[in-house]
Design a protein around this motif. Structure first.
Motif: not given
Length: 233
Positions: A192-203
């Protein structure tokens, strides 16, 4: 999109003296406005502060959506609601109303305002990502991101690992932390990138899976990747 604010320190407060939920709603009078202006927000905050000061209302949080903000308090009795209604009616520039509901268990505070584990983690994600960026990380670069979650037994942890694999994560190994109440951890990985939406989705996904196995989220980590290439922390 909504903005939330909550006083998390009140989760163990004595609820018996204030069994009524008071909500004060402030809305822009402009139909074209997509969010409150700085002046409108200042007027709304003045009303909030008056309710706190003059009624001894216990302020617990707010929700802001578009050009509307709603404040939440807990109060002693209906007399304080009458006072809030009068103050709301006299507020300039905004359409303000007040209402109340019998809520001895503080349901709104506990289930609507107080963040669950996934919601709280999204706030921590933002702080973590900002720190990575401060140290020179190229946030758009795709890299291996490791998520660590903890469980009460090794057997349950392995069941979670299988479920995480089915959901698109890779299992990279166990983590044993005897100092934790839930000592048996699992590292799961996604690119993943560290785009916040991407990380939020994963967490959020990881926490949702872990909740089925009595688990809790620990932390996530990744390399710092600069534009010229990866650099380990």
């Amino acid at each position: 999109m909504a903005r939330f604010g909550v006083d998390m320190a009140l989760i163990d407060a004595d609820r018996d003296l204030r069994p009524l939920l008071l909500y004060v709603n402030c809305t822009s009078r402009s139909e074209r406005r997509q969010q409150l202006s700085s002046v409108e927000r200042a007027v709304a905050n003045v009303l909030k502060d008056k309710v706190i000061k003059k009624l001894s209302a216990l302020y617990v949080g707010y929700i802001e959506v578009d050009a509307q903000i709603q404040y939440y308090f807990y109060i002693h009795d209906d007399a304080e609601l009458d006072g809030a209604e009068k103050m709301a009616d006299r507020t300039p520039l905004l359409d303000c109303t007040a209402g109340a509901a019998d809520e001895p268990d503080w349901l709104t505070y506990r289930t609507l305002l107080y963040p669950d584990a996934a919601k709280l983690q999204t706030e921590q994600n933002g702080e973590h990502i900002a720190l990575m960026e401060k140290h020179g990380d190229c946030l758009t670069a795709v890299r291996r991101v490791t998520f660590t979650l903890y469980f009460p037994t090794e057997h349950i942890m392995l069941e979670f690992a299988q479920a995480a694999r089915m959901a698109g994560f890779a299992y990279s190994g166990p983590v044993y932390s005897p100092e934790r109440e839930l000592a048996y951890g699992a590292d799961i990985v996604r690119l993943s990138s560290l785009d916040k939406r991407a990380i939020d989705k994963l967490t959020t996904k990881a926490i949702d899976i872990a909740s089925r196995y009595s688990g809790e989220f620990g932390e996530w980590s990744s390399q710092i990747i600069r534009r010229r290439g990866p650099l380990e922390q």
